[in-house]
Write an enzyme that holds these catalytic residues in place. Structure first.
Site, PDB file in Angstrom:
ATOM      1  N   VAL A  98       0.870  -1.103  -0.146  1.00 20.76           N
ATOM      2  CA  VAL A  98      -0.171  -0.163   0.045  1.00 20.76           C
ATOM      3  C   VAL A  98       0.773   1.246   0.119  1.00 20.76           C
ATOM      4  CG1 VAL A  98      -1.604   1.418   1.543  1.00 20.76           C
ATOM      5  CG2 VAL A  98      -1.976  -1.131   1.167  1.00 20.76           C
ATOM      6  N   VAL A 101       2.466   2.036  -3.471  1.00 22.75           N
ATOM      7  CA  VAL A 101       1.610   2.579  -4.259  1.00 22.75           C
ATOM      8  C   VAL A 101       1.123   4.118  -3.802  1.00 22.75           C
ATOM      9  CG1 VAL A 101      -0.905   2.520  -5.422  1.00 22.75           C
ATOM     10  CG2 VAL A 101       0.802   0.295  -5.081  1.00 22.75           C
ATOM     11  N   GLU A 102       0.834   4.338  -2.644  1.00 21.69           N
ATOM     12  CA  GLU A 102       0.358   5.368  -2.154  1.00 21.69           C
ATOM     13  C   GLU A 102       1.350   6.605  -1.950  1.00 21.69           C
ATOM     14  OE1 GLU A 102      -2.742   6.545  -1.570  1.00 21.69           O
ATOM     15  OE2 GLU A 102      -3.892   4.718  -1.298  1.00 21.69           O
ATOM     16  N   SER A 103       2.376   6.352  -1.583  1.00 22.42           N
ATOM     17  CA  SER A 103       3.192   7.477  -1.314  1.00 22.42           C
ATOM     18  C   SER A 103       4.881   7.201  -1.997  1.00 22.42           C
ATOM     19  CB  SER A 103       3.464   7.770  -0.035  1.00 22.42           C
ATOM     20  OG  SER A 103       4.176   6.598   0.768  1.00 22.42           O
ATOM     21  N   TYR A 189      -5.610   0.900  -9.193  1.00 24.83           N
ATOM     22  CA  TYR A 189      -5.235   0.980  -8.090  1.00 24.83           C
ATOM     23  C   TYR A 189      -5.036  -0.463  -7.418  1.00 24.83           C
ATOM     24  CZ  TYR A 189      -4.672   1.895  -2.941  1.00 24.83           C
ATOM     25  OH  TYR A 189      -4.233   1.972  -1.570  1.00 24.83           O
TER      26      TYR A 189
END
Length: 207
Positions: A98, A101-103, A189
């Site tokens: 996560v 992908v997120e940051s 996503y």
């Protein structure tokens, strides 16, 4: 309307994109004064208006380099992620996926919508999980992990639906009959996080 100001209009125009489409949005004003938008910049007049936030993680999956080439236990914030995994029960490898992908492990990144930190938490979500400083890496990871734990419980440990809810909100998943919502970013996503998760899990763990 000058092109730099078109990005505001795009927030209401972003229709679902296919899972293979470029998530960036381009636009230009033609000689006839008509504004044109596309995720396929096939005309030299197109200019980037809204960057695809998933692009770094997509590139990191296809051509691993930098942090994406490291075994997960050598990646930044692994100790904090491991602690959050223990307290939440969420697999550390999934939390790494996560965050990838997120940051991309950038603890101070802020999205145009106001999501902050490694787990990209919206202010309301951060408050719900007792996070006062969203830029605190350990707290951000812990709050995001507990949010993901609750989403997994809500959707009967269905990782795909929990990830879709993490991206689009749990109400969006419920409104669409407990299915992944037909939003372009969400449909890209979920498989992207799962692909990072699979890659991380496939690496041998230290004995």
């Amino acid at each position: 309307m000058p092109l730099p100001h078109l990005a505001l209009l795009l927030l209401s125009l972003l229709a679902p994109l296919s899972a293979t489409a470029n998530g960036s949005i381009y636009g230009y004003v033609g000689d006839d004064g008509i504004e044109r938008f596309s995720n396929v910049p096939d005309d030299p007049r197109y200019r980037l208006l809204l960057r695809d936030r998933l692009a770094p993680a997509t590139a990191g999956l296809r051509f691993p380099r930098g942090v994406f080439a490291l075994p997960f236990e050598q990646r930044p914030f692994h100790q904090e992620i491991h602690a959050a995994s223990r307290s939440s029960g969420v697999d550390a490898a999934l939390l790494h996926a996560v965050i990838s992908v997120e940051s991309g492990y950038r603890e101070r990144v802020v999205s145009p919508k106001g999501a902050t930190g490694l787990m990209q938490l919206m202010p309301a979500t951060a408050r719900r999980y007792g996070l006062n400083r969203a830029d605190d890496p350990a707290g951000n990871i812990r709050a995001g992990a507990h949010y993901l734990r609750d989403l997994l419980a809500m959707f009967d440990n269905n990782v795909e639906l929990a990830l879709a809810a993490y991206n689009a909100g749990e109400n969006a998943v419920l409104r669409h009959g407990r299915r992944i919502p037909p939003y372009g970013e969400t449909q890209r996503y979920v498989p992207l996080v799962l692909a990072h998760y699979d890659r991380i899990k496939a690496r041998p763990r230290p004995r």
